[in-house]
Every structure is written in C-alpha cells, then in structure tokens.
Write a protein that holds these residues in place. Structure first.
Motif, PDB file in Angstrom:
ATOM      1  N   ALA A 295       1.268   0.687  -6.939  1.00  0.00           N
ATOM      2  CA  ALA A 295       1.165   1.496  -8.158  1.00  0.00           C
ATOM      3  C   ALA A 295       2.300   2.501  -8.245  1.00  0.00           C
ATOM      4  CB  ALA A 295      -0.182   2.217  -8.199  1.00  0.00           C
ATOM      5  N   ARG A 296       2.802   2.952  -7.084  1.00  0.00           N
ATOM      6  CA  ARG A 296       3.909   3.910  -7.047  1.00  0.00           C
ATOM      7  C   ARG A 296       5.187   3.308  -6.461  1.00  0.00           C
ATOM      8  NH1 ARG A 296       2.205   9.362  -7.466  1.00  0.00           N
ATOM      9  NH2 ARG A 296       4.426   9.850  -7.278  1.00  0.00           N
ATOM     10  N   ARG A 297       5.123   2.013  -6.092  1.00  0.00           N
ATOM     11  CA  ARG A 297       6.275   1.339  -5.484  1.00  0.00           C
ATOM     12  C   ARG A 297       6.830   2.140  -4.310  1.00  0.00           C
ATOM     13  NH1 ARG A 297       4.423  -1.874  -8.612  1.00  0.00           N
ATOM     14  NH2 ARG A 297       5.571  -3.361  -9.911  1.00  0.00           N
ATOM     15  N   THR A 298       5.925   2.571  -3.442  1.00  0.00           N
ATOM     16  CA  THR A 298       6.315   3.380  -2.299  1.00  0.00           C
ATOM     17  C   THR A 298       5.955   2.644  -1.018  1.00  0.00           C
ATOM     18  OG1 THR A 298       6.097   5.584  -1.306  1.00  0.00           O
ATOM     19  CG2 THR A 298       4.133   4.678  -2.358  1.00  0.00           C
ATOM     20  N   THR A 299       5.827   3.368   0.075  1.00  0.00           N
ATOM     21  CA  THR A 299       5.569   2.718   1.363  1.00  0.00           C
ATOM     22  C   THR A 299       4.165   2.961   1.884  1.00  0.00           C
ATOM     23  OG1 THR A 299       6.438   4.647   2.538  1.00  0.00           O
ATOM     24  CG2 THR A 299       7.998   2.874   2.020  1.00  0.00           C
ATOM     25  N   GLU A 300       3.371   3.721   1.152  1.00  0.00           N
ATOM     26  CA  GLU A 300       2.017   4.019   1.623  1.00  0.00           C
ATOM     27  C   GLU A 300       1.012   3.898   0.487  1.00  0.00           C
ATOM     28  OE1 GLU A 300       2.220   7.949   3.269  1.00  0.00           O
ATOM     29  OE2 GLU A 300       2.501   8.872   1.317  1.00  0.00           O
ATOM     30  N   PRO A 301      -0.225   3.571   0.836  1.00  0.00           N
ATOM     31  CA  PRO A 301      -0.743   3.270   2.177  1.00  0.00           C
ATOM     32  C   PRO A 301      -0.265   1.910   2.680  1.00  0.00           C
ATOM     33  CG  PRO A 301      -2.446   2.903   0.536  1.00  0.00           C
ATOM     34  CD  PRO A 301      -1.292   3.505  -0.200  1.00  0.00           C
ATOM     35  N   ASP A 302      -0.207   1.772   3.957  1.00  0.00           N
ATOM     36  CA  ASP A 302       0.337   0.574   4.601  1.00  0.00           C
ATOM     37  C   ASP A 302      -0.785  -0.416   4.923  1.00  0.00           C
ATOM     38  OD1 ASP A 302       1.660  -1.310   6.083  1.00  0.00           O
ATOM     39  OD2 ASP A 302       2.262   0.033   7.698  1.00  0.00           O
ATOM     40  N   PRO A 303      -0.754  -1.622   4.353  1.00  0.00           N
ATOM     41  CA  PRO A 303      -1.794  -2.614   4.658  1.00  0.00           C
ATOM     42  C   PRO A 303      -1.885  -2.969   6.138  1.00  0.00           C
ATOM     43  CG  PRO A 303      -0.523  -3.277   2.739  1.00  0.00           C
ATOM     44  CD  PRO A 303       0.196  -2.113   3.339  1.00  0.00           C
ATOM     45  N   VAL A 304      -0.775  -2.894   6.852  1.00  0.00           N
ATOM     46  CA  VAL A 304      -0.803  -3.214   8.278  1.00  0.00           C
ATOM     47  C   VAL A 304      -1.613  -2.166   9.035  1.00  0.00           C
ATOM     48  CG1 VAL A 304       0.582  -3.604  10.347  1.00  0.00           C
ATOM     49  CG2 VAL A 304       1.385  -4.437   8.126  1.00  0.00           C
ATOM     50  N   ALA A 305      -1.395  -0.895   8.706  1.00  0.00           N
ATOM     51  CA  ALA A 305      -2.198   0.166   9.319  1.00  0.00           C
ATOM     52  C   ALA A 305      -3.663   0.005   8.945  1.00  0.00           C
ATOM     53  CB  ALA A 305      -1.680   1.534   8.874  1.00  0.00           C
TER      54      ALA A 305
ATOM     55  N   GLU B 132       1.399 -15.114  -6.520  1.00  0.00           N
ATOM     56  CA  GLU B 132       2.713 -15.522  -6.993  1.00  0.00           C
ATOM     57  C   GLU B 132       3.442 -14.376  -7.682  1.00  0.00           C
ATOM     58  OE1 GLU B 132       2.991 -19.928  -8.226  1.00  0.00           O
ATOM     59  OE2 GLU B 132       0.972 -19.315  -8.825  1.00  0.00           O
ATOM     60  N   ASP B 133       2.711 -13.473  -8.349  1.00  0.00           N
ATOM     61  CA  ASP B 133       3.362 -12.354  -9.032  1.00  0.00           C
ATOM     62  C   ASP B 133       3.563 -11.145  -8.121  1.00  0.00           C
ATOM     63  OD1 ASP B 133       0.830 -11.224  -8.841  1.00  0.00           O
ATOM     64  OD2 ASP B 133       0.416 -11.281 -10.990  1.00  0.00           O
ATOM     65  N   ARG B 134       3.109 -11.242  -6.862  1.00  0.00           N
ATOM     66  CA  ARG B 134       3.279 -10.173  -5.868  1.00  0.00           C
ATOM     67  C   ARG B 134       2.752  -8.833  -6.377  1.00  0.00           C
ATOM     68  NH1 ARG B 134       4.892 -14.702  -4.343  1.00  0.00           N
ATOM     69  NH2 ARG B 134       6.537 -15.006  -2.777  1.00  0.00           N
ATOM     70  N   ARG B 135       1.610  -8.853  -7.023  1.00  0.00           N
ATOM     71  CA  ARG B 135       1.090  -7.614  -7.594  1.00  0.00           C
ATOM     72  C   ARG B 135       0.593  -6.627  -6.548  1.00  0.00           C
ATOM     73  NH1 ARG B 135      -4.170  -9.590 -10.929  1.00  0.00           N
ATOM     74  NH2 ARG B 135      -2.601 -10.998 -11.780  1.00  0.00           N
ATOM     75  N   HIS B 136       0.258  -7.127  -5.366  1.00  0.00           N
ATOM     76  CA  HIS B 136      -0.167  -6.206  -4.304  1.00  0.00           C
ATOM     77  C   HIS B 136       0.459  -6.593  -2.959  1.00  0.00           C
ATOM     78  CE1 HIS B 136      -3.183  -9.372  -4.069  1.00  0.00           C
ATOM     79  NE2 HIS B 136      -3.901  -8.895  -5.061  1.00  0.00           N
TER      80      HIS B 136
ATOM     81  N   HIS C 240      -6.333  -4.408  -1.759  1.00  0.00           N
ATOM     82  CA  HIS C 240      -6.312  -3.228  -2.624  1.00  0.00           C
ATOM     83  C   HIS C 240      -5.707  -2.006  -1.953  1.00  0.00           C
ATOM     84  CE1 HIS C 240      -7.974  -5.363  -5.873  1.00  0.00           C
ATOM     85  NE2 HIS C 240      -9.099  -5.641  -5.248  1.00  0.00           N
ATOM     86  N   VAL C 241      -5.487  -2.068  -0.653  1.00  0.00           N
ATOM     87  CA  VAL C 241      -4.653  -1.049  -0.019  1.00  0.00           C
ATOM     88  C   VAL C 241      -3.227  -1.188  -0.565  1.00  0.00           C
ATOM     89  CG1 VAL C 241      -3.709  -0.213   2.162  1.00  0.00           C
ATOM     90  CG2 VAL C 241      -6.082  -1.023   2.048  1.00  0.00           C
ATOM     91  N   ALA C 242      -2.778  -2.435  -0.669  1.00  0.00           N
ATOM     92  CA  ALA C 242      -1.450  -2.687  -1.235  1.00  0.00           C
ATOM     93  C   ALA C 242      -1.410  -2.394  -2.735  1.00  0.00           C
ATOM     94  CB  ALA C 242      -1.035  -4.132  -0.967  1.00  0.00           C
ATOM     95  N   THR C 243      -2.537  -2.565  -3.433  1.00  0.00           N
ATOM     96  CA  THR C 243      -2.576  -2.234  -4.857  1.00  0.00           C
ATOM     97  C   THR C 243      -2.235  -0.762  -5.086  1.00  0.00           C
ATOM     98  OG1 THR C 243      -4.239  -3.940  -5.318  1.00  0.00           O
ATOM     99  CG2 THR C 243      -4.065  -2.133  -6.902  1.00  0.00           C
ATOM    100  N   VAL C 244      -2.802   0.111  -4.265  1.00  0.00           N
ATOM    101  CA  VAL C 244      -2.511   1.547  -4.379  1.00  0.00           C
ATOM    102  C   VAL C 244      -1.034   1.807  -4.080  1.00  0.00           C
ATOM    103  CG1 VAL C 244      -3.040   3.832  -3.455  1.00  0.00           C
ATOM    104  CG2 VAL C 244      -4.874   2.167  -3.810  1.00  0.00           C
TER     105      VAL C 244
END
Length: 240
Positions: free
Chosen positions: A17-27, A46-50, A10-14
């Motif tokens: 939502a804006r198709r940006t670079t943050e927040p970063d799941p790796v961080a 499969e749909d790469r939603r997050h 859900h870090v990637a979900t956020v």
C-alpha cells in the motif's frame, strides 16, 4: 492430526500500500511459526498485488515448517515454482479484477491443461493440490489429474448467514472430503474461515490442513501475530 497453514499475503498487502519495506512477510512467517503455525502459505499473483517473487525466494530459505505456494496454472508461474521448489503448490483460479479468490478451479473443463502442469510439478518432487469447490464432478476430475491433494473451497460455507444454509454447506464439505479420500486424494480446506466458524470444518473426518489468512492477520493487528496464531489453533480445537 489437523494442521494450520497461515497465509501471510495480507502482511504484504499492507507493505505494498505504501511501496515500502515493512511489514516484512518473512518476519511474519517467523512469528507465525513461533505461534504454532504448521505451514506458511503465500499466493504469488500474476499482478503482484501483494506477495513478490523476492518474498517467495526469501521464504524458501527461512520457513522451517513447509511452504505452500498458491499460484495460477500459467507457464510463468510454473517456471517460478520449478525454480524455487516450494514444499507444495496449490493451483488456484485467478482473475485480475477480483478482490480475493472467488471460487474453485473448474477442473472438469481444464483437466488436460491442469494435468500437464500437475505432472510436470510432481515429476520434480513438488506435490500439487487443486483448490476446488466441494462438487463431486470437480473432485473426480481432480483425481484424474494425478494431483495428490485437493483444497476444498470453504468460502460459501463461511459467508452463509442462515444456520440451515450453513449446515447444508458443511454437509457438502463433509461429503466432498469423504469422496476425495475414497478416491485416494488427501484433503485440505480454506477460504473465509474465522475464529467463529472454523471448528465445524476442523471436525470433518480426514481433513489434514486448514489454510487461513485474513482472519489471523486481522487479529494480529490487535494482539500480535504469534498470539493470533495460537488463538486460531485453539479455535480449531473448539476451545474459544
């Protein structure tokens, strides 16, 4: 000792939502490990939603504990797992229209297909866990696939409102864990677990790891991820 796998989807979900670079799941994974996470879990849908493939590749290079890749039992995901080589794979059911995973794999009816995928992954030293409901027939079928782990679906337990129904679901999980261990399977659990309901599941004999995401990320919005992970570790010990 019971360990905690932190799901950072859900870090990637956020971010998505804006198709940006943050927040970063790796961080986020780094902060979760600083808070005491014993492993990092991501679901490459499969749909790469997050989570995206790049995330998984970067996590493979940076995670210091262990990386658990949740994925559907498909040829595409099998190829990705064999290339990236996570520390272990959890096979999960997946429907594009669902908001989140709605239940466990039907190993009974998919045993032949799952066995092939399990054996291919494990032949490359990638242990496999099957995400299943705590039903005896599913546990026995899981053992037949030669998977080393199962992850018991705790969603029904977590969503149950009435106390007597919650006790019944906890008993199902307890009996399921016992049967799995008798069959030589290692046991994890997850889905829907929160700071309020995690302790009884943490007390189940033989439970090895709990995979928790949404509740931790929700608290992290308010107190930070490192603190949220520390709080969950305490909740697993019944200290909150």
């Amino acid at each position: 000792m019971l360990t905690l796998g932190v799901n950072i989807d859900h870090v990637a979900t956020v971010r998505q939502a804006r198709r940006t670079t943050e927040p970063d799941p790796v961080a986020a994974a780094v902060l979760a490990e600083l808070g005491g996470a014993d492993g990092i879990t991501v679901h490459l849908r499969e749909d790469r939603r997050h989570i995206q493939e790049r995330d998984v590749r970067c996590l493979r290079q940076t995670v210091q504990t262990h990386l658990n890749l949740e994925m559907a039992a498909t040829p595409e995901m099998l190829a990705i797992a064999l290339e990236i080589h996570p520390d272990y794979v959890t096979l999960v059911p997946e429907k594009r229209q669902e908001i989140t995973t709605e239940g466990g794999l039907d190993v009974v009816t998919s045993q032949t297909q799952l066995t092939q995928i399990v054996q291919e992954l494990q032949s490359q030293a990638i242990p496999v866990s099957l995400f299943i409901d705590p039903e005896p027939e599913q546990i026995r079928a899981s053992q037949q696939t030669t998977a080393q782990w199962i992850e018991l679906h705790t969603g029904t337990y977590a969503l149950t409102k009435q106390e007597h129904d919650r006790h019944r679901e906890l008993e199902r999980l307890t009996v399921g864990a016992k049967l799995a261990q008798e069959l030589g399977l290692r046991v994890n659990a997850g889905h829907g677990l929160t700071y309020q309901n995690v302790y009884p599941v943490a007390c189940i004999s033989g439970m090895e790891e709990l995979n928790i995401g949404h509740s931790i990320i929700s608290r992290a919005v308010l107190v930070g991820l490192t603190q949220a992970v520390r709080d969950m570790k305490r909740a697993m010990k019944g200290e909150v």
